[in-house]
Design an enzyme around this catalytic site. Structure first.
Site, PDB file in Angstrom:
ATOM      1  N   SER A 187      11.343   1.585  -0.066  1.00  0.00           N
ATOM      2  CA  SER A 187      11.569   0.148  -0.196  1.00  0.00           C
ATOM      3  C   SER A 187      10.367  -0.543  -0.828  1.00  0.00           C
ATOM      4  O   SER A 187      10.526  -1.415  -1.683  1.00  0.00           O
ATOM      5  CB  SER A 187      11.904  -0.490   1.158  1.00  0.00           C
ATOM      6  N   GLU A 188       9.166  -0.167  -0.415  1.00  0.00           N
ATOM      7  CA  GLU A 188       7.958  -0.791  -0.962  1.00  0.00           C
ATOM      8  C   GLU A 188       7.844  -0.570  -2.469  1.00  0.00           C
ATOM      9  O   GLU A 188       7.510  -1.485  -3.219  1.00  0.00           O
ATOM     10  CB  GLU A 188       6.710  -0.255  -0.257  1.00  0.00           C
ATOM     11  N   VAL A 189       8.130   0.639  -2.902  1.00  0.00           N
ATOM     12  CA  VAL A 189       8.046   0.937  -4.342  1.00  0.00           C
ATOM     13  C   VAL A 189       9.141   0.195  -5.094  1.00  0.00           C
ATOM     14  O   VAL A 189       8.894  -0.390  -6.153  1.00  0.00           O
ATOM     15  CB  VAL A 189       8.107   2.459  -4.590  1.00  0.00           C
TER      16      VAL A 189
END
Length: 98
Positions: free
Chosen positions: A36-38
């Protein structure tokens, strides 16, 4: 009685206004959070949620992604933009497997 701390105010605000996002739910793995962060780098949440769900359905673990090709990672990245992020995420997936 003392004034609430900044941390208290922020926590209160978050409790009232936080969006219900799948990567914030209990039991989500560190891998899913990394994905999700990427994906969220320079990409709106509304476009990330379905891509994130599809990605994790296909590659629920780093080992699963590491076993696939970079070309497949790019193809699954779809219209999120900046496809190099897919390659870098696959590089991350290979690290614990190697």
């Amino acid at each position: 009685m003392s004034e609430p701390t900044f941390a208290t105010l922020v926590s209160r605000w978050y409790s009232e206004h936080a969006r219900d996002l799948p990567w914030r739910r209990p039991g989500v793995t560190p891998w899913a959070i990394l994905v999700s962060e990427v994906m969220l780098q320079q990409t709106p949440v509304v476009r990330v949620v379905p891509a994130w769900e599809a990605w994790l359905a296909r590659w629920p673990t780093p080992a699963a992604l590491a076993d696939d090709t970079p070309a497949e990672a790019i193809r699954m990245w779809g219209r999120l933009g900046y496809p190099r992020r897919a390659v870098r995420l696959r590089d991350c997936a290979e690290a614990p497997v190697a």
